[in-house]
Scaffold this motif. Structure first.
Motif, PDB file in Angstrom:
ATOM      1  N   TYR A   1       0.846  -1.194   0.000  1.00  0.00           N
ATOM      2  CA  TYR A   1       0.000   0.000   0.000  1.00  0.00           C
ATOM      3  C   TYR A   1       0.882   1.245   0.000  1.00  0.00           C
ATOM      4  N   ARG A   2       0.437   2.273  -0.714  1.00  0.00           N
ATOM      5  CA  ARG A   2       1.233   3.490  -0.839  1.00  0.00           C
ATOM      6  C   ARG A   2       0.377   4.721  -0.554  1.00  0.00           C
ATOM      7  N   ILE A   3       1.029   5.724  -0.012  1.00  0.00           N
ATOM      8  CA  ILE A   3       0.354   6.991   0.249  1.00  0.00           C
ATOM      9  C   ILE A   3       0.150   7.737  -1.072  1.00  0.00           C
ATOM     10  N   SER A   4      -0.875   8.567  -1.143  1.00  0.00           N
ATOM     11  CA  SER A   4      -1.185   9.290  -2.378  1.00  0.00           C
ATOM     12  C   SER A   4      -0.083  10.290  -2.735  1.00  0.00           C
ATOM     13  N   LEU A   5       0.108  10.463  -4.038  1.00  0.00           N
ATOM     14  CA  LEU A   5       1.067  11.446  -4.548  1.00  0.00           C
ATOM     15  C   LEU A   5       0.363  12.303  -5.589  1.00  0.00           C
ATOM     16  N   ALA A   6       0.454  13.623  -5.433  1.00  0.00           N
ATOM     17  CA  ALA A   6      -0.117  14.563  -6.403  1.00  0.00           C
ATOM     18  C   ALA A   6       1.007  15.388  -7.006  1.00  0.00           C
ATOM     19  N   VAL A   7       1.074  15.398  -8.326  1.00  0.00           N
ATOM     20  CA  VAL A   7       2.073  16.190  -9.047  1.00  0.00           C
ATOM     21  C   VAL A   7       1.330  17.252  -9.842  1.00  0.00           C
ATOM     22  N   TYR A   8       1.687  18.525  -9.630  1.00  0.00           N
ATOM     23  CA  TYR A   8       0.993  19.594 -10.332  1.00  0.00           C
ATOM     24  C   TYR A   8       1.919  20.785 -10.513  1.00  0.00           C
ATOM     25  N   GLU A   9       1.338  21.895 -10.929  1.00  0.00           N
ATOM     26  CA  GLU A   9       2.127  23.082 -11.276  1.00  0.00           C
ATOM     27  C   GLU A   9       1.434  24.327 -10.741  1.00  0.00           C
ATOM     28  N   SER A  10       2.149  25.415 -10.708  1.00  0.00           N
ATOM     29  CA  SER A  10       1.593  26.675 -10.221  1.00  0.00           C
ATOM     30  C   SER A  10       1.378  27.619 -11.387  1.00  0.00           C
ATOM     31  N   THR A  11       0.473  27.229 -12.261  1.00  0.00           N
ATOM     32  CA  THR A  11       0.063  28.064 -13.386  1.00  0.00           C
ATOM     33  C   THR A  11      -1.329  27.645 -13.818  1.00  0.00           C
ATOM     34  N   MET A  12      -2.164  28.622 -14.124  1.00  0.00           N
ATOM     35  CA  MET A  12      -3.517  28.332 -14.581  1.00  0.00           C
ATOM     36  C   MET A  12      -3.572  28.105 -16.088  1.00  0.00           C
ATOM     37  N   ASP A  13      -2.453  28.247 -16.758  1.00  0.00           N
ATOM     38  CA  ASP A  13      -2.375  28.013 -18.197  1.00  0.00           C
ATOM     39  C   ASP A  13      -2.400  26.518 -18.453  1.00  0.00           C
ATOM     40  N   ASP A  14      -3.591  25.978 -18.806  1.00  0.00           N
ATOM     41  CA  ASP A  14      -3.758  24.545 -19.021  1.00  0.00           C
ATOM     42  C   ASP A  14      -3.266  23.777 -17.800  1.00  0.00           C
ATOM     43  N   PHE A  15      -3.763  24.149 -16.632  1.00  0.00           N
ATOM     44  CA  PHE A  15      -3.340  23.532 -15.368  1.00  0.00           C
ATOM     45  C   PHE A  15      -3.453  22.019 -15.428  1.00  0.00           C
ATOM     46  N   GLN A  16      -2.414  21.345 -14.948  1.00  0.00           N
ATOM     47  CA  GLN A  16      -2.385  19.888 -14.943  1.00  0.00           C
ATOM     48  C   GLN A  16      -2.155  19.372 -13.522  1.00  0.00           C
ATOM     49  N   LEU A  17      -2.932  18.371 -13.156  1.00  0.00           N
ATOM     50  CA  LEU A  17      -2.813  17.714 -11.861  1.00  0.00           C
ATOM     51  C   LEU A  17      -2.842  16.216 -12.103  1.00  0.00           C
ATOM     52  N   CYS A  18      -1.813  15.530 -11.668  1.00  0.00           N
ATOM     53  CA  CYS A  18      -1.716  14.084 -11.832  1.00  0.00           C
ATOM     54  C   CYS A  18      -1.653  13.454 -10.450  1.00  0.00           C
ATOM     55  N   ILE A  19      -2.662  12.627 -10.112  1.00  0.00           N
ATOM     56  CA  ILE A  19      -2.734  12.023  -8.792  1.00  0.00           C
ATOM     57  C   ILE A  19      -2.545  10.513  -8.899  1.00  0.00           C
ATOM     58  N   TYR A  20      -1.621   9.993  -8.116  1.00  0.00           N
ATOM     59  CA  TYR A  20      -1.365   8.559  -8.055  1.00  0.00           C
ATOM     60  C   TYR A  20      -2.089   7.991  -6.846  1.00  0.00           C
ATOM     61  N   ARG A  21      -3.092   7.128  -7.110  1.00  0.00           N
ATOM     62  CA  ARG A  21      -3.929   6.592  -6.033  1.00  0.00           C
ATOM     63  C   ARG A  21      -3.988   5.063  -6.043  1.00  0.00           C
ATOM     64  N   ASN A  22      -3.172   4.391  -6.858  1.00  0.00           N
ATOM     65  CA  ASN A  22      -3.198   2.936  -6.877  1.00  0.00           C
ATOM     66  C   ASN A  22      -2.779   2.380  -5.518  1.00  0.00           C
ATOM     67  N   ASN A  23      -3.552   1.397  -5.018  1.00  0.00           N
ATOM     68  CA  ASN A  23      -3.273   0.793  -3.708  1.00  0.00           C
ATOM     69  C   ASN A  23      -3.167   1.853  -2.603  1.00  0.00           C
ATOM     70  N   ALA A  24      -4.030   2.831  -2.656  1.00  0.00           N
ATOM     71  CA  ALA A  24      -3.965   3.944  -1.698  1.00  0.00           C
ATOM     72  C   ALA A  24      -4.132   3.438  -0.264  1.00  0.00           C
ATOM     73  N   VAL A  25      -3.161   3.775   0.558  1.00  0.00           N
ATOM     74  CA  VAL A  25      -3.139   3.251   1.922  1.00  0.00           C
ATOM     75  C   VAL A  25      -4.252   3.830   2.784  1.00  0.00           C
ATOM     76  N   ASP A  26      -4.715   5.038   2.470  1.00  0.00           N
ATOM     77  CA  ASP A  26      -5.753   5.653   3.310  1.00  0.00           C
ATOM     78  C   ASP A  26      -7.083   4.924   3.223  1.00  0.00           C
ATOM     79  N   PHE A  27      -7.277   4.119   2.163  1.00  0.00           N
ATOM     80  CA  PHE A  27      -8.507   3.330   2.074  1.00  0.00           C
ATOM     81  C   PHE A  27      -8.507   2.145   3.041  1.00  0.00           C
ATOM     82  N   GLN A  28      -7.390   1.896   3.708  1.00  0.00           N
ATOM     83  CA  GLN A  28      -7.264   0.719   4.573  1.00  0.00           C
ATOM     84  C   GLN A  28      -7.629   0.989   6.030  1.00  0.00           C
TER      85      GLN A  28
END
Length: 325
Positions: free
Chosen positions: A95-122
């Motif tokens: 199980y792994r803790i969630s990871l969010a990768v993003y940027e500080s710009t509103m120009d086509d803002f991108q947020l990528c969240i890794y939630r596979n085997n999320a430990v908080d669901f346990q």
């Protein structure tokens, strides 16, 4: 204990996830071109905890974290923000803790969240039964905790425990489609959580989702308010409608030059509850929540950009008032 009296104790048990945020540096850099990232605490419930503590309140996070460097990073950050971590369980395995990768710009803002085997669901029934509910004024949860088992059932068990202890339940709908097996399951579970809560915060899309159509969102909010619940119906740039004790209070937003959209809802919740805990009128507490949201979207990161009370007051001193109130 009634809702307002519970909030005024200023001490909250918060259920849900902690995670690591990695955001491209310097601000304005697209994540795929970044050579440097900054890291800090993330995750909706952890952000609410940090925001409350920075505003002079007390909070304890009830969750699970992975037994690895990222899990320890998040726990250390929570401790650094003053969050009580005694109810966090550390899990071995894959199980792994969630990871969010993003940027500080509103120009086509991108947020990528890794939630596979999320430990908080346990989080289990045993985990939530360890909590001393009588020491808190209210329970808070974000909707992501209901997206999978066993945390779905255990959080509903926590609701039962809170009721038995006489403390109110506060629910941020926080619907994230990527976490759920289907929209139908989400609508059913989130609707049940709303029925079992005393204060519900959500945007027009989230209430609409629970009602079966975005055009029905406000009707759903009014239906819940008619049952005696405290409702905050957020409408983005149009502000919010607070439904409480047969009143509908409309409030606006504070203009901000946003560098990202995320973190606003978590900061709003912290500011709202801190305002009520300080004994402020409901409208003012909602406005302080809105101001917190504006501050957070104007800075990189989520937890680190949550304001302290002095920072919030300094921001408000520069404003002529929210727009649209």
């Amino acid at each position: 204990m009634n809702l307002i009296d519970g909030i005024r104790q200023g001490n909250f048990a918060v259920f849900g996830r902690a995670g690591m945020d990695m955001f491209a540096d310097p601000p304005g850099t697209k994540a795929e071109h970044a050579e440097t990232f900054k890291a800090d605490l993330g995750g909706s419930s952890a952000n609410i905890c940090a925001g409350l503590c920075k505003l002079g309140m007390k909070s304890a996070l009830v969750t699970s974290v992975s037994n690895d460097t990222v899990g320890r990073f998040c726990t250390n950050k929570l401790n650094g923000y003053g969050v009580d971590t005694q109810y966090i369980r550390v899990l071995d395995g894959e199980y792994r803790i969630s990871l969010a990768v993003y940027e500080s710009t509103m120009d086509d803002f991108q947020l990528c969240i890794y939630r596979n085997n999320a430990v908080d669901f346990q989080v289990t029934n045993e985990d939530v039964d360890r909590v001393d509910y009588s020491s808190f004024g209210a329970l808070i949860t974000a909707g992501t905790v209901f997206a999978a088992e066993p945390s779905r059932s255990s959080t509903f068990k926590a609701f039962e425990n809170a009721r038995a202890a006489g403390i109110p339940v506060i629910f941020d709908i926080d619907y994230r489609p990527y976490s759920w097996p289907s929209a139908e399951v989400a609508a059913d579970v989130l609707s049940r959580a709303g029925e079992e809560s005393d204060l519900i915060v959500g945007n027009d899309e989230e209430f609409g989702f629970m009602a079966g159509g975005i055009d029905k969102g406000l009707d759903k909010a009014r239906e819940l308010a008619a049952k005696g619940k405290f409702i905050i119906y957020k409408m983005g740039q149009e502000g919010a409608i607070t439904l409480w004790k047969d009143e509908e209070i409309r409030t606006g937003i504070y203009p901000a030059v946003a560098v990202k959209p995320n973190g606003a809802g978590d900061s709003f919740m912290a500011g709202l509850l801190a305002g009520i805990a300080e004994g402020r009128p409901i409208k003012e507490a909602v406005q302080r929540g809105s101001a917190c949201a504006s501050i957070v979207v104007s800075k990189p990161g989520c937890a680190p950009s949550m304001p302290t009370t002095s920072q919030l007051d300094a921001f408000l001193a520069t404003q002529s008032g929210p727009t649209g109130s």
